[in-house]
Write a protein that holds these residues in place. Structure first.
Motif, mmCIF file in Angstrom:
data_model
loop_
_atom_site.group_PDB
_atom_site.id
_atom_site.type_symbol
_atom_site.label_atom_id
_atom_site.label_comp_id
_atom_site.label_asym_id
_atom_site.label_seq_id
_atom_site.Cartn_x
_atom_site.Cartn_y
_atom_site.Cartn_z
ATOM 1 N N ALA A 154 0.835 -1.199 0.000
ATOM 2 C CA ALA A 154 0.000 0.000 0.000
ATOM 3 C C ALA A 154 0.874 1.255 0.000
ATOM 4 C CB ALA A 154 -0.947 -0.012 1.205
ATOM 5 N N ARG A 155 1.952 1.249 0.748
ATOM 6 C CA ARG A 155 2.889 2.382 0.736
ATOM 7 C C ARG A 155 3.529 2.523 -0.644
ATOM 8 N NH1 ARG A 155 4.073 4.926 5.434
ATOM 9 N NH2 ARG A 155 3.574 3.861 7.369
ATOM 10 N N TYR A 156 3.966 1.409 -1.196
ATOM 11 C CA TYR A 156 4.613 1.409 -2.510
ATOM 12 C C TYR A 156 3.682 2.022 -3.559
ATOM 13 C CZ TYR A 156 7.054 -0.329 -6.650
ATOM 14 O OH TYR A 156 7.718 -0.416 -7.853
ATOM 15 N N GLY A 158 1.189 4.050 -2.967
ATOM 16 C CA GLY A 158 0.647 5.345 -2.570
ATOM 17 C C GLY A 158 -0.793 5.259 -2.113
ATOM 18 N N SER A 159 -1.170 4.084 -1.640
ATOM 19 C CA SER A 159 -2.561 3.891 -1.201
ATOM 20 C C SER A 159 -2.608 3.392 0.247
ATOM 21 C CB SER A 159 -3.275 2.903 -2.132
ATOM 22 O OG SER A 159 -2.622 1.647 -2.138
ATOM 23 N N TYR A 160 -1.687 3.887 1.066
ATOM 24 C CA TYR A 160 -1.610 3.434 2.457
ATOM 25 C C TYR A 160 -2.953 3.631 3.154
ATOM 26 C CZ TYR A 160 0.361 2.449 7.015
ATOM 27 O OH TYR A 160 0.639 1.873 8.238
ATOM 28 N N GLY A 161 -3.380 2.600 3.875
ATOM 29 C CA GLY A 161 -4.668 2.635 4.552
ATOM 30 C C GLY A 161 -5.732 1.850 3.800
ATOM 31 N N ARG A 162 -5.470 1.581 2.525
ATOM 32 C CA ARG A 162 -6.365 0.748 1.709
ATOM 33 C C ARG A 162 -5.560 -0.448 1.209
ATOM 34 N NH1 ARG A 162 -6.871 5.774 -0.794
ATOM 35 N NH2 ARG A 162 -6.036 4.850 -2.678
ATOM 36 N N HIS A 163 -6.231 -1.561 0.997
ATOM 37 C CA HIS A 163 -5.495 -2.765 0.593
ATOM 38 C C HIS A 163 -5.975 -3.368 -0.725
ATOM 39 C CE1 HIS A 163 -4.231 -2.875 4.942
ATOM 40 N NE2 HIS A 163 -3.107 -2.847 4.265
ATOM 41 N N THR A 164 -6.696 -2.623 -1.521
ATOM 42 C CA THR A 164 -7.158 -3.136 -2.812
ATOM 43 C C THR A 164 -5.965 -3.531 -3.678
ATOM 44 O OG1 THR A 164 -9.101 -1.721 -2.684
ATOM 45 C CG2 THR A 164 -8.556 -2.632 -4.855
ATOM 46 N N TYR A 165 -5.013 -2.625 -3.821
ATOM 47 C CA TYR A 165 -3.807 -2.897 -4.608
ATOM 48 C C TYR A 165 -3.027 -4.056 -3.997
ATOM 49 C CZ TYR A 165 0.981 -2.321 -6.271
ATOM 50 O OH TYR A 165 2.240 -2.545 -6.775
ATOM 51 N N HIS A 167 -4.012 -6.546 -2.240
ATOM 52 C CA HIS A 167 -4.685 -7.824 -2.495
ATOM 53 C C HIS A 167 -4.467 -8.280 -3.934
ATOM 54 C CE1 HIS A 167 -6.332 -8.105 1.448
ATOM 55 N NE2 HIS A 167 -7.044 -7.000 1.332
ATOM 56 N N LYS A 168 -4.465 -7.356 -4.871
ATOM 57 C CA LYS A 168 -4.211 -7.720 -6.280
ATOM 58 C C LYS A 168 -2.821 -8.329 -6.430
ATOM 59 C CE LYS A 168 -7.110 -4.224 -8.491
ATOM 60 N NZ LYS A 168 -7.097 -3.020 -9.339
ATOM 61 N N VAL A 169 -1.821 -7.693 -5.826
ATOM 62 C CA VAL A 169 -0.447 -8.204 -5.932
ATOM 63 C C VAL A 169 -0.323 -9.553 -5.232
ATOM 64 C CG1 VAL A 169 1.975 -7.805 -5.313
ATOM 65 C CG2 VAL A 169 0.587 -5.916 -6.188
ATOM 66 N N ILE A 170 -0.849 -9.650 -4.034
ATOM 67 C CA ILE A 170 -0.748 -10.901 -3.275
ATOM 68 C C ILE A 170 -1.482 -12.033 -4.007
ATOM 69 C CG2 ILE A 170 -1.394 -12.039 -1.108
ATOM 70 C CD1 ILE A 170 -0.710 -9.254 0.245
ATOM 71 N N ASN A 171 -2.614 -11.737 -4.606
ATOM 72 C CA ASN A 171 -3.334 -12.749 -5.389
ATOM 73 C C ASN A 171 -2.531 -13.175 -6.615
ATOM 74 O OD1 ASN A 171 -5.503 -12.916 -3.654
ATOM 75 N ND2 ASN A 171 -6.714 -11.402 -4.753
ATOM 76 N N ALA A 172 -1.918 -12.217 -7.299
ATOM 77 C CA ALA A 172 -1.084 -12.545 -8.466
ATOM 78 C C ALA A 172 0.105 -13.407 -8.045
ATOM 79 C CB ALA A 172 -0.598 -11.278 -9.154
ATOM 80 N N TRP A 173 0.688 -13.066 -6.913
ATOM 81 C CA TRP A 173 1.824 -13.822 -6.372
ATOM 82 C C TRP A 173 1.402 -15.258 -6.102
ATOM 83 C CZ3 TRP A 173 3.722 -13.310 -0.700
ATOM 84 C CH2 TRP A 173 4.953 -13.952 -0.530
#
Length: 178
Positions: A154-156, A158-165, A167-173
């Motif tokens: 989320a920091r990377y 720029g969406s700190y505090g939200r986890h949509t991004y 979750h996308k990365v972790i799911n792709a991983w």
């Protein structure tokens, strides 16, 4: 047993299709300097090349990308598979990608980072440069978040505090790169 060794029955069929790719893969394995041994390089490159073929059709370039991702991730002490997942979500492996907010390259690095470190002339489209920046930034945020991948991502992004991004990365991983 090596993944590149075929039985005589499969050799005739695979030689017509894979001879050139096999040569390129062997060369890449021989040049890969971030692996513990040649067998590890062979297994990893064969496995990840098959997945990456969906995004990068040209075998030489695909193998070079994998080698560079592995090298940059290992230098930053990150799992290379995780970096591949970040790249998949960030740019779909388009080295020329530019986001609507100006982030550049495969790992979508914001140009302000060049000013922050006093390297205005760095080319963020250059794969090696982009991976060095991206892996270093991601590792910094992972350390800052005490190993919490979701918060670091989320920091990377720029969406700190939200986890949509995140979750996308972790799911792709989980789905593609582990």
């Amino acid at each position: 047993m090596s993944l590149l060794i075929h039985s005589p029955q499969s050799a005739a069929k695979s030689d017509s299709v894979d001879t050139e790719l096999r040569k390129k893969l062997l060369q890449t394995i021989a040049e890969a300097d971030s692996f513990d041994d040649r067998f590890d390089a062979e297994v990893w490159l064969v496995q990840k090349s098959a997945v990456l073929a969906k995004y990068i059709k040209e075998p030489d370039y695909r193998l070079m990308v994998l080698k560079e991702v592995h090298r940059a991730a290992k230098r930053a002490m990150l799992p290379p598979e995780f970096v591949l997942a970040v790249i998949q979500i960030e740019s779909h492996f388009d080295r020329y990608a530019v986001s609507r907010v100006g982030a550049q390259g495969m790992m979508q690095i914001m140009p302000f980072w060049k000013n922050e470190i006093g390297r205005d002339s760095d080319n963020l489209i250059d794969l090696t440069t982009n991976l060095q920046y991206g892996c270093t930034i991601l590792k910094h945020y992972l350390d800052k978040e005490d190993g919490n991948w979701a918060n670091a991502l989320a920091r990377y992004n720029g969406s700190y505090g939200r986890h949509t991004y995140s979750h996308k990365v972790i799911n792709a991983w989980s789905k593609n790169w582990r």
